[in-house]
Design an enzyme around this catalytic site. Structure first.
Site: not given
Ligand code: XUL
Ligand code: CO
Length: 447
Positions: A109, A112, A240, A279
């Site tokens: 990111h 980061d 995502e 997730h």
């Molecule tokens: C959060 C997550 C993030 C994404 C990128 O749960 O998975 O780290 O992968 O923003």
């Molecule tokens: Co992620």
């Protein structure tokens, strides 16, 4: 220690060399037991099948803090008083780790890699400075960028969302960050750019116009896509999915929801799905289910490789250790013809009380070995077991005759009714689930 393992001036992981394959008999915790990067599986090396990536945020930024206590991971690269000096040290530590663990890719990111400074303009400048250094490090080590992204969830301005924020001014800030992160991704030759919703969702529908917010998200992603293409981005855009956390309801709930969003907006030429195990399980699905949904839609982009905890209902982001799950995931990946421009990004953090520097290596070694085992077993399931034939045979009544005509849309409901009246009561056919499961196990543990 030879200098070719790291590219900066300092060594941040002294005493740890390049991690090597030593085989299953080895009891060296700092060696691969199953990941043999050059081993060929079906004409392709393990390295090229698995395309491992290291997540900058967990491995070099996550400090072990949880809601009940602060930092437990004290990093030597966080010592410099000047935030830009600390960011450069962190970059050197990261590239030292990447090369020692022998991964090919990394992900980040914006936040980061570079400090936010006092303003949005400072932040953009800092990202550019670190990006230029990262490019030098990539050239020196051969490391490649799997994907970049912008953190649109940590700053307090994003507490009501980023592109779905009810305040237009916040939307402009999110756009500025995404533009800079796309620029950095293009500069680093990234294979992908990810949008994880962050706080794109709602806490209460009482104060939320969901339709408007989702429309705003689609408009912003469209603009980001067009900007990136104009700026020379040739990789895949990815969304995502995640069902909840941090908001009560995230708009990118699961893969099925994201596939619909992509198709409803006509994004399928540019956008794919980045699927994270933990997730998928938070959404009440298996990792395998979400991967299969993406593959069936022709939209598998990449994988965030981690696993959740079977007893907890939140995103624990643990390193993958479950070989059965990795096998099932790799079965879908092989059916997809591989990961394409995607990879296996360890969006995983070592536990708060895993505080030794070597634990970062041990955690990744475990994840890489787990997927190496999964790849080998999945290849055997696909090529040496009876499962593909059993699965094909299960649907064989649709392969010829009336069944094939039905699939081709040649029948009406009345035609089917007539066919039913001309057919004796269908025999009950066993689904053989336990047999399928036993065969997968025998491919993992047996021949
Ligand atoms: C959060 C997550 C993030 C994404 C990128 O749960 O998975 O780290 O992968 O923003
Ligand atoms: Co992620």
């Amino acid at each position: 220690m030879a200098n070719d393992f790291f590219t900066g001036n300092k060594e941040f992981f002294p005493g740890i060399g390049k991690i090597k394959y030593e085989g299953p008999q080895s009891d060296n915790p700092l060696a691969f037991k199953f990941y043999d990067s050059n081993k060929m599986i079906g004409g392709k090396s393990m390295r090229d099948h698995l395309r491992f990536a290291i997540a900058y945020w967990h491995s070099f930024c996550g400090d072990g803090a949880d809601p009940f206590g602060g930092t437990t991971h004290f990093y030597p690269w966080n010592k410099a008083a000047d935030p830009m000096e600390a960011a450069k040290d962190k970059l050197d530590a990261a590239f030292e780790f990447f090369t020692k663990i022998d991964a090919s890719y990394w992900c980040f990111h914006d936040k980061d890699i570079a400090p936010e400074g006092g303003s949005l303009a400072d932040f953009e400048k800092n990202v550019q400075t670190i990006t230029a250094l990262a490019k030098e490090r990539q050239n020196a080590t051969g490391m490649k960028l799997l994907w970049g992204t912008a953190n649109l969830f940590s700053h307090e301005r994003y507490m009501n969302g980023a592109f779905t924020n009810p305040n237009f001014e916040v939307v402009t800030y999110a756009a500025a960050q995404v533009k800079a992160a796309i620029d950095a991704t293009v500069e680093l030759g990234g294979d992908g750019y990810v949008f994880w919703g962050g706080r794109e969702g709602y806490m209460s529908l009482l104060n939320t116009n969901m339709k408007r917010e989702k429309d705003h998200l689609a408009r912003a992603l469209e603009m980001a896509r067009d900007y990136g293409r104009k700026a020379g981005f040739k990789g895949q855009y990815m969304i995502e999915p995640k069902p909840m956390e941090p908001t009560k309801h995230q708009y990118d709930f699961d893969t099925e929801t994201v596939v619909s969003f992509i198709k409803n907006n006509g994004f399928e030429d540019d956008f794919r799905v980045n699927i994270e195990n933990n997730h998928a399980t938070l959404a009440g699905h298996t990792f395998w289910h979400d991967l299969q949904v993406a593959v069936d839609a022709g939209l598998l982009g990449s994988i965030d490789a981690n696993q959740g905890d079977y007893q907890n209902g939140w995103d624990t982001d643990q390193f993958p250790t479950n070989v059965f799950e990795a096998t099932r995931a790799m079965m879908v990946v092989l059916d997809n013809g591989g990961l394409g421009k995607g990879g296996l990004n360890f969006d995983a953090k070592r536990r708060r009380n895993s505080t030794d520097a070597e634990d970062l290596f041990i955690a990744h070694i475990g994840g890489m070995d787990t997927f190496a085992l999964g790849l080998e077993a999945a290849y055997k399931v696909k090529n040496e077991s009876s499962i593909p034939t059993m699965l094909r045979d299960r649907y064989s009544s649709f392969d010829t005759g009336a069944g094939a005509d039905f699939e081709a849309g040649k029948f009406s409901l009345e035609d089917l009714q007539k066919a039913a009246f001309n057919t004796a009561e269908p025999e009950t056919l066993s689904g053989k689930q336990e047999l399928y499961e036993n065969i997968v196990n025998s491919m993992i543990y047996g021949k």
